[in-house]
Design a protein around this motif. Structure first.
Motif, PDB file in Angstrom:
ATOM      1  N   LEU C   6      19.028  26.461  48.938  1.00 40.90           N
ATOM      2  CA  LEU C   6      20.124  27.051  48.282  1.00 40.90           C
ATOM      3  C   LEU C   6      20.009  28.565  48.545  1.00 40.90           C
ATOM      4  O   LEU C   6      18.866  29.081  48.479  1.00 40.90           O
ATOM      5  N   ARG C   9      17.087  30.928  50.115  1.00 46.73           N
ATOM      6  CA  ARG C   9      15.716  30.453  49.903  1.00 46.73           C
ATOM      7  C   ARG C   9      15.438  29.796  51.433  1.00 46.73           C
ATOM      8  O   ARG C   9      16.404  29.493  52.258  1.00 46.73           O
ATOM      9  N   MET C  48      24.541  35.557  47.858  1.00 41.61           N
ATOM     10  CA  MET C  48      25.831  35.984  47.730  1.00 41.61           C
ATOM     11  C   MET C  48      25.948  37.554  47.494  1.00 41.61           C
ATOM     12  O   MET C  48      25.095  37.814  46.518  1.00 41.61           O
ATOM     13  N   LYS C  50      27.643  40.757  45.904  1.00 40.81           N
ATOM     14  CA  LYS C  50      28.454  41.158  44.648  1.00 40.81           C
ATOM     15  C   LYS C  50      29.794  41.025  44.916  1.00 40.81           C
ATOM     16  O   LYS C  50      30.713  40.879  44.054  1.00 40.81           O
ATOM     17  N   GLY C  52      31.018  38.819  46.726  1.00 41.76           N
ATOM     18  CA  GLY C  52      31.455  37.530  47.094  1.00 41.76           C
ATOM     19  C   GLY C  52      31.060  36.984  48.398  1.00 41.76           C
ATOM     20  O   GLY C  52      31.167  35.745  48.700  1.00 41.76           O
TER      21      GLY C  52
ATOM     22  N   MET D  48      31.103  34.583  37.366  1.00 43.02           N
ATOM     23  CA  MET D  48      32.251  35.499  37.562  1.00 43.02           C
ATOM     24  C   MET D  48      31.609  36.697  38.253  1.00 43.02           C
ATOM     25  O   MET D  48      30.356  37.098  37.818  1.00 43.02           O
ATOM     26  N   LEU D  49      31.951  37.171  39.395  1.00 46.62           N
ATOM     27  CA  LEU D  49      31.571  38.252  39.939  1.00 46.62           C
ATOM     28  C   LEU D  49      32.047  39.557  39.144  1.00 46.62           C
ATOM     29  O   LEU D  49      32.705  39.432  38.465  1.00 46.62           O
ATOM     30  N   LYS D  50      31.462  40.682  39.796  1.00 43.20           N
ATOM     31  CA  LYS D  50      31.513  41.919  39.000  1.00 43.20           C
ATOM     32  C   LYS D  50      33.146  42.325  39.012  1.00 43.20           C
ATOM     33  O   LYS D  50      33.636  43.171  38.050  1.00 43.20           O
ATOM     34  N   ASN D  51      33.746  42.016  39.983  1.00 43.55           N
ATOM     35  CA  ASN D  51      35.131  42.252  40.174  1.00 43.55           C
ATOM     36  C   ASN D  51      36.314  41.133  39.594  1.00 43.55           C
ATOM     37  O   ASN D  51      37.249  41.348  39.581  1.00 43.55           O
ATOM     38  N   GLY D  52      35.607  40.326  38.865  1.00 48.36           N
ATOM     39  CA  GLY D  52      36.458  39.476  37.873  1.00 48.36           C
ATOM     40  C   GLY D  52      36.625  38.212  38.634  1.00 48.36           C
ATOM     41  O   GLY D  52      37.182  37.059  38.272  1.00 48.36           O
ATOM     42  N   ALA D  55      32.750  33.001  41.854  1.00 45.51           N
ATOM     43  CA  ALA D  55      31.904  32.631  43.220  1.00 45.51           C
ATOM     44  C   ALA D  55      31.957  31.092  43.142  1.00 45.51           C
ATOM     45  O   ALA D  55      31.972  30.480  42.115  1.00 45.51           O
ATOM     46  N   GLU D  56      32.294  30.544  44.249  1.00 42.69           N
ATOM     47  CA  GLU D  56      32.258  29.206  44.507  1.00 42.69           C
ATOM     48  C   GLU D  56      30.817  28.515  44.248  1.00 42.69           C
ATOM     49  O   GLU D  56      29.718  29.275  44.632  1.00 42.69           O
ATOM     50  N   SER D  88      21.372  29.051  40.091  1.00 43.68           N
ATOM     51  CA  SER D  88      20.234  29.881  40.865  1.00 43.68           C
ATOM     52  C   SER D  88      19.053  29.206  40.602  1.00 43.68           C
ATOM     53  O   SER D  88      17.796  29.671  41.163  1.00 43.68           O
TER      54      SER D  88
ATOM     55  N   LEU E  49      34.590  44.389  32.080  1.00 43.31           N
ATOM     56  CA  LEU E  49      34.102  44.573  33.442  1.00 43.31           C
ATOM     57  C   LEU E  49      33.660  45.978  33.892  1.00 43.31           C
ATOM     58  O   LEU E  49      33.974  47.079  33.257  1.00 43.31           O
ATOM     59  N   LYS E  50      32.929  45.908  34.961  1.00 45.91           N
ATOM     60  CA  LYS E  50      32.519  47.391  35.423  1.00 45.91           C
ATOM     61  C   LYS E  50      33.830  48.304  35.575  1.00 45.91           C
ATOM     62  O   LYS E  50      33.605  49.540  35.407  1.00 45.91           O
ATOM     63  N   ASN E  51      34.734  47.741  36.159  1.00 47.23           N
ATOM     64  CA  ASN E  51      35.983  48.413  36.420  1.00 47.23           C
ATOM     65  C   ASN E  51      36.992  48.815  35.227  1.00 47.23           C
ATOM     66  O   ASN E  51      37.966  49.187  35.610  1.00 47.23           O
ATOM     67  N   ALA E  55      37.178  40.500  31.348  1.00 51.11           N
ATOM     68  CA  ALA E  55      37.047  39.049  31.679  1.00 51.11           C
ATOM     69  C   ALA E  55      37.874  37.956  30.855  1.00 51.11           C
ATOM     70  O   ALA E  55      37.540  38.380  29.610  1.00 51.11           O
TER      71      ALA E  55
END
Lengths: 95, 95, 95, 95, 95, 95, 95
Positions: C6, C9, C48, C50, C52, D48-52, D55-56, D88, E49-51, E55
């Motif tokens: 995954l 890796r 991935m 940041k 996405g 949740m990514l930093k931009n909200g 992620a799949e 992860s 969020l950072k922005n 969330a």
């Protein structure tokens, strides 16, 4: 011959710890966390930002700067002691 | 045959610790945090930035560089000792 | 049957520690931080970012790579030992 | 009745440590850092990514996965042991 | 009277550790890292969020959730024990 | 005379640990990780975000808030004890 | 002659620990984590943000500020003790 520091590093020629500057700054050797000072002899090109650009350096060659006792790495050129450290380890410029 | 370093790593052929360069830099073996130096023999393609682009390397093959005593990993090719380390562990380029 | 790693890796089939490659690289077993090497047998789809998106992998199946002694996790498939580790733990590709 | 994992977590029904899969993977119980494996029984909606955005997930229900011995948290449903861990912490998918 | 949790925190009324749910989930008290569960009684407005945006929360009041034994901080309202923890400490929602 | 907290800090006048609020919240002094509470007497302008903007504060002067026993720094004004802490150390607002 | 602090650092002339201000703030010397206070005598140009811009400073020369006992580094100019610290170590401005 000299060292060109990478990234945001600077090369500093440290002043004697007991030195009294003209303005009267005394940076004594005894206390454990007292700052030291020295003259900047070389500066890197600046730290790379996350977007790939390079941040401008705040100090320049010739500046007299103060730094913490444990900042940086020591090395010798032609018998003289120098320190190389990240600009972020420099506390301030002595004017 | 050689190692092509990944990311922002570089391969360095270390100089003898007692070596005195033409310019007179002495990087002695005794102190615990004194920098060492060596010649860059291979460089990676650069670190990947957060946006997926690759940062340009600051050192190139043939550069003589200074680095901390504990930087990098040792390995041997054809009986010669090399170090592989991140470019960020290189203090500066000796000119 | 195999493991598809995954993220960033890779699966590596380690070479014998005493193995001498054709080019003469010797990666001895004795020193504590000497790198080892092995052949990449599977790679993940990439880390991935940041934003996405997925970062491209730098190694591919069949690459002979060097890595640190303590990198990755061991597992066995059909009696053979493999390692699975993050690509960032790979020091370089042996060419 | 079941647990719907939050974020990028997955629920895994661990296989017996001594189990030999059809393909012959043996993941023995003895070594301290050997990976274990199990079947994914539930997956979260993604980190949740930093931009909200979210992620799949890379694994899906039914996947046979390998993971480190100390990954995740144990819990019991109807007398069966499960593990819940971050995606992860999954090393790879066994195909 | 109640506590309105800040950021991505939630207030949880823990179930008895020995409790057997209708579905048969047993979350025993003995093991050191077994998850516990409880009912969400209040949720914060979400992590910033950072922005600067907020969330969305993944759990809602009334959800039965599982969490690690050492997650959160205990407090009492009207003699009842509650826990307040970050949503990221919640392992999953029990359905 | 008062302290105007910087960044996302707030000044809190702690309630007595044994105090029983009207609603019956008891926050006892004995347990090691029990939250305490107090009244907000001043709030900073908010934390600076990575983009240089300032995040809005979630608590306001007059709010009764709960916080962990070891949150913040104590100081005295006119003989009264206060605490100054980051808003992120506040668990919730008591309503 | 003075020190111009770099980045988001400030130079502070500490008040005597036993000093009682006009408003009656007492910041005693005895407790281990009690804040101290002092007058700002110089401020840096501000911290560089990730995008390369510089964040505005929140304190200005002349401000009376409170800070933690272990914040910053001590140094002497003309026999007077000063502290140099990051603005983020300043708890608040005393008004």
């Amino acid at each position: 011959m000299k060292i060109k520091p990478l990234s945001d590093r600077v090369v500093i020629e440290p002043s004697e710890a007991e030195e009294v500057t003209q303005g009267g700054i005394i940076l004594p050797d005894t206390a454990k966390e007292k700052p030291l000072m020295g003259k900047v002899t070389a500066v890197g090109e600046g730290k790379m930002l996350k977007n790939g650009e390079t941040a401008e350096m705040s100090v320049k060659v010739g500046d007299l700067v103060a730094f913490g006792r444990f900042a940086g790495t020591d090395f010798k050129v032609d018998g003289k002691e120098y320190k190389i450290m990240h600009e972020s380890d420099i506390l301030g410029v002595i004017e």
